[in-house]
Design a protein around this motif. Structure first.
Motif, short mmCIF file in Angstrom:
data_model
loop_
_atom_site.label_atom_id
_atom_site.label_comp_id
_atom_site.label_asym_id
_atom_site.label_seq_id
_atom_site.Cartn_x
_atom_site.Cartn_y
_atom_site.Cartn_z
N THR A 176 0.82 -1.21 0.00
CA THR A 176 0.00 0.00 0.00
C THR A 176 0.85 1.25 0.00
O THR A 176 0.56 2.23 -0.71
N ILE A 177 1.94 1.22 0.76
CA ILE A 177 2.69 2.45 1.03
C ILE A 177 4.07 2.49 0.39
O ILE A 177 4.70 3.55 0.30
N GLY A 178 4.60 1.35 -0.02
CA GLY A 178 5.93 1.30 -0.62
C GLY A 178 7.02 1.06 0.42
O GLY A 178 6.76 1.06 1.63
N ILE A 179 8.24 0.85 -0.04
CA ILE A 179 9.37 0.59 0.86
C ILE A 179 10.48 1.62 0.71
O ILE A 179 11.50 1.55 1.40
N GLU A 180 10.28 2.59 -0.16
CA GLU A 180 11.34 3.55 -0.44
C GLU A 180 11.60 4.47 0.75
O GLU A 180 10.70 4.79 1.52
N LYS A 181 12.86 4.90 0.87
CA LYS A 181 13.21 5.92 1.86
C LYS A 181 12.81 7.27 1.30
O LYS A 181 13.28 7.69 0.24
N ASN A 182 11.92 7.96 2.00
CA ASN A 182 11.38 9.22 1.49
C ASN A 182 11.31 10.24 2.64
O ASN A 182 10.52 10.08 3.57
N ASP A 183 12.13 11.27 2.55
CA ASP A 183 12.18 12.28 3.61
C ASP A 183 10.86 13.03 3.79
O ASP A 183 10.62 13.62 4.84
#
Length: 247
Positions: free
Chosen positions: A80-87
């Motif tokens: 649903t939300i993804g796994i990427e690092k996002n500031d």
């Protein structure tokens, strides 16, 4: 005249469609609130999914992912939300990613999310998660820094839950930090088992029911016993050459 009729039909059709969408959204909002009251997780997920399809928003997406994660559906949460690092992620999104990645045994990726959370709002609980993950990924100096922060900032009323037994249990957060410190002491210098044992005994003094620390203590004492017990000398058996000749 035909053009006017066609425009009117289109207008009424558009109005009817908008009205239907508005009514559906109100329906699912009411349904969502009712499912929350009843504690029906599947109902809440169903309602949020429909609402997010009809009227997408970051807040709804993050909330849906949180509900999945809170129900131990970690893969669904990350889908649903993804796994990427996002500031730019919300605190809730970072929390979901961190917890779900840790649960799915992805310590390096989970560490990135916990680092962002700690940077925004440092506290002793996040320091424990960081220390635990850094031990798993081989960063002993980084783990030690988090442990010292945690011991300094953990209060006596703070506790941490463990799940290695069938029945989860909670222990003092300070004791949990001391246990980690003992593990690092042993991993850093395996010849000085007493230093590690001293820290784990300190943890058990604070919380005698700390099962994981007790297991670590038993393992270290067993290792110490093995290193201190001299190897048994097996006497050499000499062959009787005279008998051997007669045979």
């Amino acid at each position: 005249m035909k053009k006017i009729i066609a425009v009117l039909i289109f207008a009424f059709g558009f109005y009817g469609g908008a009205q239907t969408k508005s009514e559906l959204q109100k329906h699912y909002e009411a349904f969502y609130n009712e499912m929350k009251l009843q504690g029906d997780v599947n109902g809440v997920i169903n309602a949020l999914t429909h609402l997010n399809v009809m009227s997408p928003s970051v807040e709804r997406r993050d909330t849906l992912a949180y509900v999945y994660a809170n129900d131990n559906q970690h893969m669904q949460a990350l889908n649903t939300i993804g796994i990427e690092k996002n500031d730019s992620d919300s605190d809730l999104a970072l929390q979901v990613k961190a917890i779900s990645l840790k649960a799915l045994n992805q310590p390096k990726r989970a560490l990135e999310q916990f680092e962002l959370l700690f940077k925004r709002s440092p506290d002793a609980y996040l320091a424990y998660e960081l220390a635990d993950l850094k031990i798993q990924t081989g960063d002993a100096p980084g783990a030690s820094a988090n442990i010292e922060y945690g011991i300094s900032n953990a209060t006596n009323d703070m506790s941490y839950a463990f799940y290695e037994r069938q029945q989860p249990y909670e222990v003092s957060l300070k004791a949990a930090f001391l246990h980690l410190k003992g593990l690092i002491a042993y991993n850093t210098d395996k010849s000085n088992i007493d230093a590690a044992l001293a820290l784990i005994n300190e943890a058990l003094t604070i919380d005698p029911n700390f099962n994981l620390a007790s297991l670590s203590k038993q393992a270290l004492e067993s290792r110490k016993e093995q290193t201190e017990t001299p190897k048994e000398v097996v006497p050499e058996v000499k062959k009787d050459k005279s008998k051997a000749k007669k045979q």
